[in-house]
Enzyme design. Structure first.
Site, mmCIF file in Angstrom:
data_model
loop_
_atom_site.group_PDB
_atom_site.id
_atom_site.type_symbol
_atom_site.label_atom_id
_atom_site.label_comp_id
_atom_site.label_asym_id
_atom_site.label_seq_id
_atom_site.Cartn_x
_atom_site.Cartn_y
_atom_site.Cartn_z
ATOM 1 N N ALA A 66 -20.776 2.007 2.474
ATOM 2 C CA ALA A 66 -20.491 3.232 2.563
ATOM 3 C C ALA A 66 -19.358 3.518 3.176
ATOM 4 O O ALA A 66 -18.151 3.573 2.464
ATOM 5 C CB ALA A 66 -21.764 3.904 2.978
ATOM 6 N N ASP A 111 -29.010 6.390 1.940
ATOM 7 C CA ASP A 111 -27.594 7.254 1.666
ATOM 8 C C ASP A 111 -27.966 8.494 2.491
ATOM 9 O O ASP A 111 -28.966 8.897 2.487
ATOM 10 C CB ASP A 111 -27.578 7.322 0.155
ATOM 11 C CG ASP A 111 -25.982 7.895 -0.276
ATOM 12 O OD1 ASP A 111 -25.537 8.915 0.114
ATOM 13 O OD2 ASP A 111 -25.286 6.776 -0.757
ATOM 14 N N VAL A 169 -20.383 1.440 -5.972
ATOM 15 C CA VAL A 169 -20.716 0.038 -5.707
ATOM 16 C C VAL A 169 -22.255 -0.226 -5.499
ATOM 17 O O VAL A 169 -22.826 -0.978 -5.908
ATOM 18 C CB VAL A 169 -20.022 -0.510 -4.633
ATOM 19 C CG1 VAL A 169 -20.089 -2.191 -4.555
ATOM 20 C CG2 VAL A 169 -18.317 -0.476 -4.876
ATOM 21 N N LYS A 205 0.747 -1.120 -0.080
ATOM 22 C CA LYS A 205 0.058 0.106 -0.173
ATOM 23 C C LYS A 205 0.880 1.226 0.021
ATOM 24 O O LYS A 205 1.896 1.319 0.510
ATOM 25 C CB LYS A 205 -0.857 0.052 1.237
ATOM 26 C CG LYS A 205 -1.864 0.992 1.365
ATOM 27 C CD LYS A 205 -3.220 0.120 0.493
ATOM 28 C CE LYS A 205 -4.368 0.974 0.400
ATOM 29 N NZ LYS A 205 -5.472 -0.087 -0.093
HETATM 30 P P1 NAD Z 1 -18.746 5.840 -3.112
HETATM 31 O O1 NAD Z 1 -17.927 7.122 -2.471
HETATM 32 O O2 NAD Z 1 -18.897 6.056 -4.705
HETATM 33 O O3 NAD Z 1 -19.967 5.868 -2.249
HETATM 34 C C1 NAD Z 1 -20.027 5.864 -1.131
HETATM 35 C C2 NAD Z 1 -21.781 6.468 -0.930
HETATM 36 O O4 NAD Z 1 -21.913 6.137 0.499
HETATM 37 C C3 NAD Z 1 -22.015 7.882 -1.283
HETATM 38 O O5 NAD Z 1 -23.016 7.859 -1.977
HETATM 39 C C4 NAD Z 1 -22.096 8.326 0.061
HETATM 40 O O6 NAD Z 1 -23.113 9.511 0.096
HETATM 41 C C5 NAD Z 1 -22.700 7.288 0.917
HETATM 42 N N1 NAD Z 1 -22.599 7.420 2.483
HETATM 43 C C6 NAD Z 1 -21.536 7.943 3.094
HETATM 44 N N2 NAD Z 1 -21.652 8.077 4.450
HETATM 45 C C7 NAD Z 1 -22.950 7.506 4.547
HETATM 46 C C8 NAD Z 1 -23.709 7.001 5.609
HETATM 47 N N3 NAD Z 1 -23.032 7.394 6.997
HETATM 48 N N4 NAD Z 1 -24.931 6.410 5.500
HETATM 49 C C9 NAD Z 1 -25.484 5.934 4.310
HETATM 50 N N5 NAD Z 1 -24.412 6.490 3.005
HETATM 51 C C10 NAD Z 1 -23.469 7.166 3.153
HETATM 52 O O7 NAD Z 1 -17.914 4.673 -2.821
HETATM 53 P P2 NAD Z 1 -17.728 3.249 -3.419
HETATM 54 O O8 NAD Z 1 -16.849 3.214 -4.604
HETATM 55 O O9 NAD Z 1 -19.292 2.917 -3.859
HETATM 56 O O10 NAD Z 1 -17.356 2.309 -2.290
HETATM 57 C C11 NAD Z 1 -18.114 2.070 -1.180
HETATM 58 C C12 NAD Z 1 -17.329 1.339 -0.098
HETATM 59 O O11 NAD Z 1 -16.884 0.255 -0.598
HETATM 60 C C13 NAD Z 1 -16.059 2.119 0.582
HETATM 61 O O12 NAD Z 1 -15.983 1.617 1.771
HETATM 62 C C14 NAD Z 1 -14.985 1.544 -0.509
HETATM 63 O O13 NAD Z 1 -13.682 1.820 0.298
HETATM 64 C C15 NAD Z 1 -15.379 0.082 -0.472
HETATM 65 N N6 NAD Z 1 -14.750 -0.515 -1.824
HETATM 66 C C16 NAD Z 1 -14.948 -0.168 -2.885
HETATM 67 C C17 NAD Z 1 -14.406 -0.648 -3.984
HETATM 68 C C18 NAD Z 1 -14.697 -0.128 -5.647
HETATM 69 O O14 NAD Z 1 -14.478 -0.729 -6.399
HETATM 70 N N7 NAD Z 1 -15.160 1.153 -5.760
HETATM 71 C C19 NAD Z 1 -13.689 -1.709 -3.942
HETATM 72 C C20 NAD Z 1 -13.355 -2.364 -2.909
HETATM 73 C C21 NAD Z 1 -14.129 -1.702 -1.678
#
Ligand code: NAD
Length: 343
Positions: free
Chosen positions: A235, A204, A185, A79
Site C-alpha cells: 500500500a 485494506d 498489485v 525520474k
Molecule cells: P493501488 O493504488 O492500486 O493500491 C493500493 C491499495 O492500498 C489501495 O487498495 C488502498 O486502498 C490501499 N491502502 C492505502 N492505504 C492503506 C493502509 N494504510 N492500509 C491498508 N491499505 C491501504 O497501488 P498498486 O499499484 O497496487 O501499488 C501498491 C504499491 O506498490 C505502491 O506503493 C506502489 O508505489 C508500489 N508499486 C507498484 C507497482 C505497480 O506495478 N503497480 C510497481 C512498483 C511499485
C-alpha cells in the site's frame, strides 16, 4: 534552493522547464546514462515549493539507477516530476502532457518515461502520440499496458526466495502471508499466494477491496501486529520505522510498496530484530521489467516471465552478500548495484 540541490546531487543533469499556461514546473532528472538511456516514471504532484519537487525528482532518479542496475537491465536511471498547482483533468491535462511530451522528445531518447504516482496508461498514450520515448502505453496503442501483474509476480518470486532463506523451503503452502493493500498489485499477489496453498491475510482501508480478494481480512490498524511468516507491504511507503519494527510479528518483510524504510537505519533495525527484509526496489522491479523489457528490449512474454522469476535469484545474491558482510540487506543491494555501475 535549486542551485544547492543540484550542487549536492551526484547525477548527470536535470532539465528544468516552467510551463506558463498551466503553472507547472517540469523537472526531468537524469541521474545516470552509464548503462543505457535513463528510464523512469513521470510523477504528477502538488508540492508546497518547486524545490521540494526537484528534491523528490533528484532522489527518485538515483533510486531508479540503483533499481535498474541491480536487476541487470541495460538502462540508466531518471525520474520526471510535473509539479502542478492542482491535479489537472480533461483538455487541460491533455495539453499539459502534450507540451511535456515535446520536452521529452527534445531530449532525443536520453530519457524514456513511464507511469508513476498520478499518471497512468492513458497519460502515456497522450505522451506517446508526440514522442517514441515512452513505455507502458495501453495495449491498443502499441504499449505493454498495466504492469501490475508482473510486479505481483516478482513479489511472489521474492517471497519464495525469502521463505527459502529463512525456513529452508521456498514453498508458500501453509505459510501465513499478510498482504497490506489490496490494490492492483496486492490483490493479484494474494491470488498467486492463495493458489499455492498459502494462508493469506489481506488488509485494506477500503474493506470492500480486501473482502473481494476472498482472503481472510484484517483491520488496517491491526495489520502491522498480525502474526504471520511474511508481511507484504503493498500500500504505502515508510511503514517500517523505529516505532513500527518492534511491533512486527513476522520473520520476513517482502512487498511491493516503494520506499518501505522510513529511514535507512530501519534496515539495521530489521536485521537486529531477526527479520529478513527484501529491499523494496529489488522485489518490486517486475513492473519495470514488464514495461522496459516488452517495449524497449524486444522481450517476448516467455523471456519476461524468466526475467521476473530472476528477481528471486537477485534477492538470493543480496541475502548472501548481506550475510557474508554482516550488513543490512538494503545496503547489500546498493553494493550490488554499485558494482554493476563500476564495471
Ligand atoms: P493501488 O493504488 O492500486 O493500491 C493500493 C491499495 O492500498 C489501495 O487498495 C488502498 O486502498 C490501499 N491502502 C492505502 N492505504 C492503506 C493502509 N494504510 N492500509 C491498508 N491499505 C491501504 O497501488 P498498486 O499499484 O497496487 O501499488 C501498491 C504499491 O506498490 C505502491 O506503493 C506502489 O508505489 C508500489 N508499486 C507498484 C507497482 C505497480 O506495478 N503497480 C510497481 C512498483 C511499485
Amino acid at each position: 534552493m535549486f542551485e544547492e540541490l543540484l550542487r549536492r546531487w551526484d547525477g548527470e543533469h536535470a532539465v528544468v522547464s516552467y510551463d506558463a499556461p498551466s503553472g507547472t514546473w517540469m523537472l526531468v532528472c537524469i541521474h545516470s546514462t552509464k548503462l543505457g538511456p535513463a528510464m523512469g516514471g513521470t510523477r504528477m504532484q502538488v508540492y508546497a515549493e518547486p524545490a521540494e519537487a526537484l528534491e523528490d525528482g533528484l532522489r527518485l532518479a538515483g533510486g531508479m539507477t540503483r533499481k535498474l542496475a541491480v536487476v541487470g537491465l541495460p538502462c540508466g536511471g531518471g525520474k520526471a516530476v510535473l509539479a502542478v498547482p492542482e491535479l489537472p483533468s480533461g483538455d487541460e491535462r491533455r495539453r499539459l502532457l502534450e507540451r511535456y511530451a515535446e520536452l521529452i522528445d527534445s531530449l532525443g531518447g536520453t530519457f524514456v518515461t513511464g507511469p508513476d504516482v498520478n499518471t497512468g496508461e492513458a497519460d502515456m498514450d497522450v505522451i506517446g502520440a508526440r514522442t517514441p520515448h515512452v513505455f507502458c502505453r495501453s495495449v491498443g496503442n502499441g504499449g505493454s499496458g498495466d504492469p501490475s501483474i508482473h510486479t505481483a509476480l516478482g513479489v511472489f518470486h521474492g517471497i519464495r526466495a525469502s521463505l527459502g532463506r529463512v525456513f529452508g523451503s521456498d514453498d508458500p503452502a501453509g505459510r501465513t502471508v499478510l498482504v497490506q493493500g489490496a490494490g492492483s498489485v496486492g490483490a493479484k499477489l494474494s491470488g498467486l499466494l492463495a493458489e499455492t496453498g498459502a494462508n493469506v491475510l489481506v488488509s485494506d482501508v477500503d474493506e470492500e477491496r480486501a473482502r473481494a480478494t476472498g482472503a481472510t481480512t484484517v483491520a488496517p490498524e491491526a495489520a502491522l501486529e498480525a502474526e504471520c511468516d511474511v508481511y507484504a507491504p503493498c500500500a504505502l511507503g515508510a511503514t517500517l520505522s523505529a516505532e513500527s519494527i518492534p511491533r512486527l510479528r513476522c520473520r520476513i518483510v517482502a512487498g511491493a510498496a516503494n520506499n518501505q524504510l522510513a529511514e535507512p537505519e530501519d534496515g539495521e533495525r530489521l536485521r537486529a530484530a531477526g527479520i529478513l527484509y527484501a529491499p523494496d526496489y529489488v522485489i518490486n522491479s517486475g513492473g519495470a521489467l514488464h514495461g522496459i523489457g516488452l517495449e524497449r528490449l524486444g522481450w517476448d512474454p516467455e523471456r519476461l516471465e524468466q526475467e521476473v522469476a530472476g528477481i528471486g535469484d537477485t534477492l538470493e545474491r543480496v541475502y548472501t552478500e548481506s550475510e557474508a558482510e554482516g550488513i543490512p540487506t538494503h545496503e547489500a543491494a546498493e553494493r550490488l548495484a554499485a558494482a554493476r555501475l563500476r564495471r
